[in-house]
Scaffold this motif. Structure first.
Motif, PDB file in Angstrom:
ATOM      1  N   CYS A  78       0.832  -1.224   0.000  1.00 57.78           N
ATOM      2  CA  CYS A  78       0.000   0.000   0.000  1.00 57.78           C
ATOM      3  C   CYS A  78       0.859   1.265   0.000  1.00 57.78           C
ATOM      4  O   CYS A  78       0.381   2.342  -0.354  1.00 57.78           O
ATOM      5  CB  CYS A  78      -0.916   0.003   1.227  1.00 57.78           C
ATOM      6  SG  CYS A  78      -1.980  -1.442   1.322  1.00 57.78           S
ATOM      7  N   THR A 134      -1.003  -6.773   4.998  1.00 58.12           N
ATOM      8  CA  THR A 134      -1.215  -8.047   4.324  1.00 58.12           C
ATOM      9  C   THR A 134      -0.095  -9.060   4.566  1.00 58.12           C
ATOM     10  O   THR A 134      -0.323 -10.256   4.498  1.00 58.12           O
ATOM     11  CB  THR A 134      -1.370  -7.833   2.808  1.00 58.12           C
ATOM     12  OG1 THR A 134      -0.249  -7.063   2.339  1.00 58.12           O
ATOM     13  CG2 THR A 134      -2.656  -7.105   2.497  1.00 58.12           C
ATOM     14  N   CYS A 160      -0.946   2.484   4.553  1.00 61.76           N
ATOM     15  CA  CYS A 160      -1.590   1.286   5.080  1.00 61.76           C
ATOM     16  C   CYS A 160      -1.963   1.503   6.555  1.00 61.76           C
ATOM     17  O   CYS A 160      -1.305   2.264   7.283  1.00 61.76           O
ATOM     18  CB  CYS A 160      -0.646   0.102   4.918  1.00 61.76           C
ATOM     19  SG  CYS A 160      -1.497  -1.488   4.988  1.00 61.76           S
ATOM     20  N   ASP A 161      -2.997   0.792   6.981  1.00 58.46           N
ATOM     21  CA  ASP A 161      -3.704   1.064   8.247  1.00 58.46           C
ATOM     22  C   ASP A 161      -2.878   1.656   9.392  1.00 58.46           C
ATOM     23  O   ASP A 161      -3.133   2.753   9.863  1.00 58.46           O
ATOM     24  CB  ASP A 161      -4.332  -0.221   8.795  1.00 58.46           C
ATOM     25  CG  ASP A 161      -5.344  -0.840   7.863  1.00 58.46           C
ATOM     26  OD1 ASP A 161      -5.432  -0.444   6.693  1.00 58.46           O
ATOM     27  OD2 ASP A 161      -6.059  -1.741   8.319  1.00 58.46           O
ATOM     28  N   HIS A 197      -3.669   2.283  -1.048  1.00 55.28           N
ATOM     29  CA  HIS A 197      -4.200   1.417   0.009  1.00 55.28           C
ATOM     30  C   HIS A 197      -5.608   0.961  -0.341  1.00 55.28           C
ATOM     31  O   HIS A 197      -6.153   1.346  -1.391  1.00 55.28           O
ATOM     32  CB  HIS A 197      -4.138   2.128   1.370  1.00 55.28           C
ATOM     33  CG  HIS A 197      -4.910   3.409   1.446  1.00 55.28           C
ATOM     34  ND1 HIS A 197      -6.290   3.453   1.391  1.00 55.28           N
ATOM     35  CD2 HIS A 197      -4.512   4.696   1.569  1.00 55.28           C
ATOM     36  CE1 HIS A 197      -6.694   4.713   1.497  1.00 55.28           C
ATOM     37  NE2 HIS A 197      -5.643   5.488   1.587  1.00 55.28           N
ATOM     38  N   CYS A 198      -6.211   0.164   0.521  1.00 53.73           N
ATOM     39  CA  CYS A 198      -7.511  -0.443   0.227  1.00 53.73           C
ATOM     40  C   CYS A 198      -8.524   0.623  -0.215  1.00 53.73           C
ATOM     41  O   CYS A 198      -8.588   1.718   0.350  1.00 53.73           O
ATOM     42  CB  CYS A 198      -8.041  -1.183   1.442  1.00 53.73           C
ATOM     43  SG  CYS A 198      -7.119  -2.691   1.780  1.00 53.73           S
ATOM     44  N   ALA A 222      -7.417   2.076   6.625  1.00 50.53           N
ATOM     45  CA  ALA A 222      -6.501   3.039   6.006  1.00 50.53           C
ATOM     46  C   ALA A 222      -7.259   4.296   5.568  1.00 50.53           C
ATOM     47  O   ALA A 222      -6.838   5.421   5.846  1.00 50.53           O
ATOM     48  CB  ALA A 222      -5.784   2.408   4.822  1.00 50.53           C
TER      49      ALA A 222
END
Ligand code: FES
Length: 570
Positions: free
Chosen positions: A53, A86, A121-122, A192-193, A199
């Motif tokens: 990400c 991930t 990312c988160d 990112h997602c 995130a």
């Protein structure tokens, strides 16, 4: 310039120390005028090919540098540990506090006047913000941006679909071949997602609190405007150093309340709760878990984004982005809160426009009157537990069912698909020992998969309770963050198979319907299982992590140590 530059305590020094500080910088081919008297801007980079990400952050950093240089500053990029959801085992959350220490110490110990945090990312966002808050020098966040929307069989897909695909594969509604085709279509670009997972919720959080420039949250990673935002942020941080605007000037109690309200309106992640509590602890703002219910209870859902709704971050950007959402709900926000731009929240969103009512609704015509996070209390969670009603099934909001207990994640994996498991759709799945200490890092296993035999009957949701977390992309009637956790001897540890559990979301309660005498008997018999970790970071984690309702930070990291380095070593 309001005060002298912190970096001059290094580069402005006379004698041997100044010689050392300057001479070794010059080995990078830098003339001394670059860092003498100019604001030195650290670019805290979580770039890593192991954090997909954030894998485009070298390009983002270059844009930030351009902005810093054009504004008369001097950029210095430095790495910190990166956390990719991930690939990191057992869970990236195990290392959030470690990264926050890395960031805090890296900023403090170096000749930096201001810092740009590159977050994606988160966990990279809360970790970097927590660390920067504990130093409190001028700080601005630049997020990496979401991926483009995924595609599978002509349909839009995002990370939330992974849970559905997994259940479909288990129930054989999807073949292995189809599963692989979906995998190939999920991640189509950098970023990112693409859903309102953790995130995206974190990127919205920093924008809602005023820690980033406007529009930071939703510009897709590959949109050229993402680089423009990065360059503008690089330019702005230099000015922030000149104006001496620090996180403590931005992160007021009102800014935290705004973040809670915005997270509710967008159907943000449950992980938002644990991260915001930890950030508040670092900057010294009193915030408790009940505030999340108090300030989100009257906020309707006005962004139609997965997992609570239908659309993706890319759609949010085209619909007007977070500024349009915030403008819609401005009457509910503290509009006078200051942002890093120098403007107030009200001024920042004044030109925003919601241009797609399918994605951003008017506040009086919301997609759902339910939003945000409900905080539950009761004999199963004396310090609180949370549920996200907008991602849950309305018919399960008031539910009493028999407990099917899994003592830990291994027990769950072994028995969940056992045809002999005594479970039906009215049961309540209970997963113990996945809290901060019980499964260090408190992994995202709270949205347990439904037993295969119930999937075959078409059951897609049931009440599930754990002391763990859930992915921000997850959904279902899932009670999370039970505190105190089972590994610390909370009543949650005392549930047995067949006990009746009563969930009452409107009444904000979660109770085990077992008599006080029996509870006392079980409590007396409960024993702490001896851990087998006695060294290293994980041992430090278990011994110092606080419970979920406090933000799961380390007890010794609360507050900050400021930016002063009192001793020179040369
Ligand atoms: Fe990085 Fe989802 S895996 S944001």
């Amino acid at each position: 310039m309001k005060k002298s530059l912190r970096s001059q305590e290094w580069f402005g020094k006379k004698g041997k120390d100044g010689f050392i500080y300057r001479a070794w910088m010059k080995n990078q081919g830098i003339p001394s005028y670059e860092f003498e008297g100019k604001p030195v801007i650290g670019i805290c980079n979580t770039w890593s090919e192991l954090t997909p990400c954030n894998a485009h952050f070298r390009e983002i950093a270059e844009s930030v540098k351009k902005g810093v240089l054009e504004a008369g500053g001097f950029p210095v990029e430095f790495p910190v540990m990166s956390l990719g959801e991930t690939l990191i085992k057992p869970t990236a959350m195990l290392y959030r506090n470690l990264v926050s220490m890395d960031v805090e110490e890296s900023i403090r110990c170096n000749p930096i006047d201001g810092v740009v945090l590159l977050c994606g990312c988160d966990k990279t966002t809360p970790a970097l913000v927590m660390g920067a808050c504990s130093v409190d020098i001028p700080t601005i966040v630049v997020s990496g941006g979401p991926m483009l929307t995924g595609k599978y069989k002509g349909k839009d897909i995002g990370t939330s679909d992974l849970w559905r695909f997994t259940d479909d594969l288990r129930s054989e509604a999807m073949s292995e071949q189809e599963f692989k085709a979906a995998e190939a279509g999920m991640c189509r670009s950098k970023g990112h997602c693409a859903v309102m997972g953790t995130a995206s919720s974190m990127a919205c959080m920093v924008e809602a609190m005023g820690l980033s420039l406007s529009e930071n949250a939703a510009i897709p990673a590959v949109d050229s405007n993402r680089k423009v935002l990065a360059q503008l942020s690089g330019s702005r941080i230099v000015q922030m150093v000149r104006e001496d605007i620090k996180p403590s000037d931005i992160l007021t109690r009102e800014a935290f309340e705004n973040a809670i309200k915005v997270n509710a309106a967008i159907g943000g992640s449950t992980n938002f709760v644990i991260h915001l509590l930890a950030i508040a602890g670092r900057i010294g703002i009193p915030l408790d878990i009940d505030d999340f219910d108090k300030f989100s209870a009257s906020i309707p859902l006005i962004a139609n984004l997965q997992p609570s709704g239908k659309y993706f971050m890319e759609d949010l950007y085209y619909a007007g982005g977070l500024p349009a959402v915030m403008k819609e709900m401005l009457s509910l926000l503290h509009g006078d809160c200051k942002t890093v731009s120098g403007l107030t929240i009200r001024e920042s969103v004044q030109h925003a426009e919601a241009i797609n009512p399918e994605v951003i609704a008017q506040i009086e015509k919301p997609f759902n009157i339910l939003s945000g996070v409900v905080v539950l209390k009761g004999n199963l969670c004396m310090n609180g537990a949370i549920i996200k009603p907008s991602a849950a099934s309305p018919e399960l909001m008031l539910h009493t069912g028999k407990a099917v207990v899994f003592e830990n994640i291994e027990d769950y994996k072994e028995r969940i698909d056992d045809p002999a498991l005594d479970v039906d759709e009215n049961s309540v799945l209970v997963l113990k020992n996945v809290g901060p200490k019980g499964y260090p890092g408190m992994p995202e296993v709270g949205n347990m998969g439904i037993p295969k035999k119930l999937l075959a009957k078409g059951i897609t949701d049931m009440v599930r309770i754990s002391d763990g977390r859930m992915s921000g992309t997850g959904f279902g009637t899932v009670v999370l963050h039970v505190s105190p956790e089972s590994a610390s001897g909370g009543n949650f540890a005392l549930i047995k198979d067949g006990d009746l559990i009563q969930l009452d979301v409107p009444g904000r309660t979660l109770n085990l319907l077992v008599g006080a005498e029996e509870m006392a008997r079980r409590k007396a018999a409960w024993q702490l299982s001896a851990g087998n970790i006695s060294r290293g970071y994980v041992s430090l984690y278990i011994n110092h992590v606080e419970q979920a309702h406090l933000g799961a930070d380390f007890d010794f990291l609360k507050g900050g140590s400021g930016s002063v380095v009192s001793r020179d070593s040369h």
